[in-house]
Design a protein around this motif. Sequence first.
Motif, PDB file in Angstrom:
ATOM      1  N   TYR A   1      16.944 -17.106   4.037  1.00  0.00           N
ATOM      2  CA  TYR A   1      16.047 -17.457   4.070  1.00  0.00           C
ATOM      3  C   TYR A   1      14.924 -16.029   5.088  1.00  0.00           C
ATOM      4  O   TYR A   1      14.213 -17.275   4.724  1.00  0.00           O
ATOM      5  CB  TYR A   1      16.534 -17.737   5.859  1.00  0.00           C
ATOM      6  N   ILE A   2      15.554 -15.414   5.207  1.00  0.00           N
ATOM      7  CA  ILE A   2      14.347 -14.279   5.406  1.00  0.00           C
ATOM      8  C   ILE A   2      13.503 -14.057   4.757  1.00  0.00           C
ATOM      9  O   ILE A   2      12.720 -14.139   3.714  1.00  0.00           O
ATOM     10  CB  ILE A   2      15.112 -12.762   5.572  1.00  0.00           C
ATOM     11  N   LEU A   3      14.314 -13.992   2.342  1.00  0.00           N
ATOM     12  CA  LEU A   3      13.697 -13.538   1.203  1.00  0.00           C
ATOM     13  C   LEU A   3      12.862 -15.054   1.082  1.00  0.00           C
ATOM     14  O   LEU A   3      11.770 -14.734  -0.276  1.00  0.00           O
ATOM     15  CB  LEU A   3      14.360 -13.419   0.377  1.00  0.00           C
ATOM     16  N   SER A   4      13.465 -16.184   1.844  1.00  0.00           N
ATOM     17  CA  SER A   4      12.203 -17.474   1.046  1.00  0.00           C
ATOM     18  C   SER A   4      10.737 -17.568   0.504  1.00  0.00           C
ATOM     19  O   SER A   4      10.490 -17.768   0.141  1.00  0.00           O
ATOM     20  CB  SER A   4      13.085 -18.390   2.138  1.00  0.00           C
ATOM     21  N   PRO A   5      10.299 -16.559   1.363  1.00  0.00           N
ATOM     22  CA  PRO A   5       8.331 -17.066   1.339  1.00  0.00           C
ATOM     23  C   PRO A   5       7.882 -15.962   0.001  1.00  0.00           C
ATOM     24  O   PRO A   5       7.541 -16.324  -1.259  1.00  0.00           O
ATOM     25  CB  PRO A   5       7.808 -15.831   2.635  1.00  0.00           C
TER      26      PRO A   5
ATOM     27  N   VAL B   1       9.099  -0.729  -0.857  1.00  0.00           N
ATOM     28  CA  VAL B   1       9.165  -2.197  -0.639  1.00  0.00           C
ATOM     29  C   VAL B   1       8.736  -3.025   0.566  1.00  0.00           C
ATOM     30  O   VAL B   1       7.843  -4.159   0.811  1.00  0.00           O
ATOM     31  CB  VAL B   1      11.185  -2.556  -0.648  1.00  0.00           C
ATOM     32  N   ALA B   2       9.203  -2.574   1.610  1.00  0.00           N
ATOM     33  CA  ALA B   2       8.539  -2.630   2.379  1.00  0.00           C
ATOM     34  C   ALA B   2       7.162  -2.858   2.835  1.00  0.00           C
ATOM     35  O   ALA B   2       6.855  -3.487   3.433  1.00  0.00           O
ATOM     36  CB  ALA B   2       9.018  -1.477   3.913  1.00  0.00           C
ATOM     37  N   GLY B   3       6.588  -1.877   1.841  1.00  0.00           N
ATOM     38  CA  GLY B   3       4.350  -1.623   2.023  1.00  0.00           C
ATOM     39  C   GLY B   3       4.592  -3.129   1.604  1.00  0.00           C
ATOM     40  O   GLY B   3       3.461  -3.732   1.983  1.00  0.00           O
ATOM     41  N   PHE B   4       4.901  -3.999   0.630  1.00  0.00           N
ATOM     42  CA  PHE B   4       4.797  -5.359   0.295  1.00  0.00           C
ATOM     43  C   PHE B   4       5.054  -5.829   0.538  1.00  0.00           C
ATOM     44  O   PHE B   4       4.272  -6.990   0.919  1.00  0.00           O
ATOM     45  CB  PHE B   4       4.176  -5.127  -1.727  1.00  0.00           C
TER      46      PHE B   4
ATOM     47  N   TYR C   1       5.242 -11.144   4.825  1.00  0.00           N
ATOM     48  CA  TYR C   1       7.114 -11.464   4.671  1.00  0.00           C
ATOM     49  C   TYR C   1       7.663 -11.655   5.777  1.00  0.00           C
ATOM     50  O   TYR C   1       8.774 -12.541   5.566  1.00  0.00           O
ATOM     51  CB  TYR C   1       7.176 -11.589   2.974  1.00  0.00           C
ATOM     52  N   GLY C   2       7.649 -10.549   6.616  1.00  0.00           N
ATOM     53  CA  GLY C   2       8.120 -10.857   7.365  1.00  0.00           C
ATOM     54  C   GLY C   2      10.132  -9.900   7.508  1.00  0.00           C
ATOM     55  O   GLY C   2      10.353  -9.737   8.425  1.00  0.00           O
ATOM     56  N   TYR C   3       9.804  -9.405   6.589  1.00  0.00           N
ATOM     57  CA  TYR C   3      11.605  -8.923   5.807  1.00  0.00           C
ATOM     58  C   TYR C   3      11.413  -6.946   5.754  1.00  0.00           C
ATOM     59  O   TYR C   3      12.059  -6.308   5.729  1.00  0.00           O
ATOM     60  CB  TYR C   3      11.971  -9.190   5.071  1.00  0.00           C
ATOM     61  N   ALA C   4      10.060  -6.303   6.065  1.00  0.00           N
ATOM     62  CA  ALA C   4       9.467  -5.037   6.041  1.00  0.00           C
ATOM     63  C   ALA C   4      10.729  -4.245   7.396  1.00  0.00           C
ATOM     64  O   ALA C   4      11.669  -2.945   6.707  1.00  0.00           O
ATOM     65  CB  ALA C   4       8.137  -4.110   6.516  1.00  0.00           C
TER      66      ALA C   4
ATOM     67  N   THR D   1      24.345  -4.006   6.121  1.00  0.00           N
ATOM     68  CA  THR D   1      23.544  -4.825   6.240  1.00  0.00           C
ATOM     69  C   THR D   1      22.661  -5.017   5.398  1.00  0.00           C
ATOM     70  O   THR D   1      22.360  -5.961   4.075  1.00  0.00           O
ATOM     71  CB  THR D   1      22.999  -5.441   8.303  1.00  0.00           C
ATOM     72  N   MET D   2      21.897  -3.824   5.211  1.00  0.00           N
ATOM     73  CA  MET D   2      20.632  -3.302   4.334  1.00  0.00           C
ATOM     74  C   MET D   2      21.185  -3.826   2.695  1.00  0.00           C
ATOM     75  O   MET D   2      20.477  -4.123   2.185  1.00  0.00           O
ATOM     76  CB  MET D   2      20.064  -1.527   4.550  1.00  0.00           C
ATOM     77  N   SER D   3      23.012  -2.942   2.722  1.00  0.00           N
ATOM     78  CA  SER D   3      23.412  -3.160   1.231  1.00  0.00           C
ATOM     79  C   SER D   3      23.174  -4.979   0.788  1.00  0.00           C
ATOM     80  O   SER D   3      23.057  -5.504   0.367  1.00  0.00           O
ATOM     81  CB  SER D   3      24.490  -2.619   1.053  1.00  0.00           C
ATOM     82  N   GLU D   4      23.891  -5.417   1.923  1.00  0.00           N
ATOM     83  CA  GLU D   4      23.377  -7.267   1.482  1.00  0.00           C
ATOM     84  C   GLU D   4      22.490  -7.649   0.824  1.00  0.00           C
ATOM     85  O   GLU D   4      22.253  -8.717   0.685  1.00  0.00           O
ATOM     86  CB  GLU D   4      24.442  -7.859   2.628  1.00  0.00           C
ATOM     87  N   PHE D   5      21.345  -7.461   2.176  1.00  0.00           N
ATOM     88  CA  PHE D   5      19.855  -8.267   2.289  1.00  0.00           C
ATOM     89  C   PHE D   5      19.826  -7.245   0.497  1.00  0.00           C
ATOM     90  O   PHE D   5      18.767  -8.273  -0.276  1.00  0.00           O
ATOM     91  CB  PHE D   5      19.104  -6.789   3.283  1.00  0.00           C
TER      92      PHE D   5
END
Length: 326
Positions: A76-80, A104-107, A113-116, A128-132
């Motif tokens: 859901y976080i990555l959907s955009p 990755v956080a930069g773009f 996109y709200g996931y930086a 959690t970061m590894s799963e993401f």
Amino acid sequence: MRTSTLRYCALIDHVLNKNSPLLTASQIASLDRTQSEYEDFADAHVEHYAQQSCRELCTAMQRKLPRELRDMIHDYILSPTRDEPVFINNDYFDNVDEPYRDIVAGFAEERGYGYAHMCSEGFVDLDTMSEFARRWYHHTKLWLFLTPAEVAEFFETDIWGLGLESDRLLRHLEVEVCGTEYEDNITPLQQCLFKLAPGASIVFHLRVAFIYGYGEFTYDEDFTMFLLSERVSELFPLMRQLIDVGYELYGALDGYEDFRVTPATLDREVWKDTLMKHCEGRDCRSVLLILGGFADQEQGGDRHVTAGGHNATGSKYPHSLLQVSG
């Protein structure tokens, strides 16, 4: 953080917007400095609170939710950004020992996109970061502006710096086919493409520039498509093997639409005719103007690639090697 801080910032903003004609230059400068100091103070406190709250949420999520539900949250976080191409060029290897999470956080920040924050250990734990990151690889279309040898080298690294086997997670990949007979396209791709996730799609890009180089040239469309089809024909046995094990293959010419590759299309004349149809009525040289940034940056030693031919600015994160297409 005191509520008075936010109120004071709002008051200064109101004064500057409504009464600036009544203020002297020194008064305006003083208010600007004060407002900036208060905003920095507020940002620091908000970020500290957000980090603490986010890590507590991640801990609770790891403890109470099964992996399937956690993956749904990540999706859901990555959907955009799902299925949006990300370009990687050979500057990636300059500091390959460093994690590229900040890029990755930069773009993500640049595009809103709200996931930086998912790329920062200040906000999320490594589990959690590894799963993401795994879901990021799953959804991302990587366009590797790399030679096949560099593609194989890229698969030995992990953008996130978490030791993940990125090749086994990727479901979409686009690679550049070298245009000269002195470069081996086959061996490196044989070593890595079969490691992609089952059912992954692979796009093989051919470029007129790889035949003529950049700059002035006399363009013969028929002869050029003959040379390109001749070059890609070396990959036909590999393509057939990839199709046989379930991968989806596509071909592409410069910036034109992709076309599906099937066993029936693995013929030199079929490829030539297909390439001719894709550039029919269009001048391939005009596409080279779009791609001219690649050549200029390579010749100048600065090969940072963006889809729009320019570097983004305004982000607090470093970015250049990974760019989202515009």
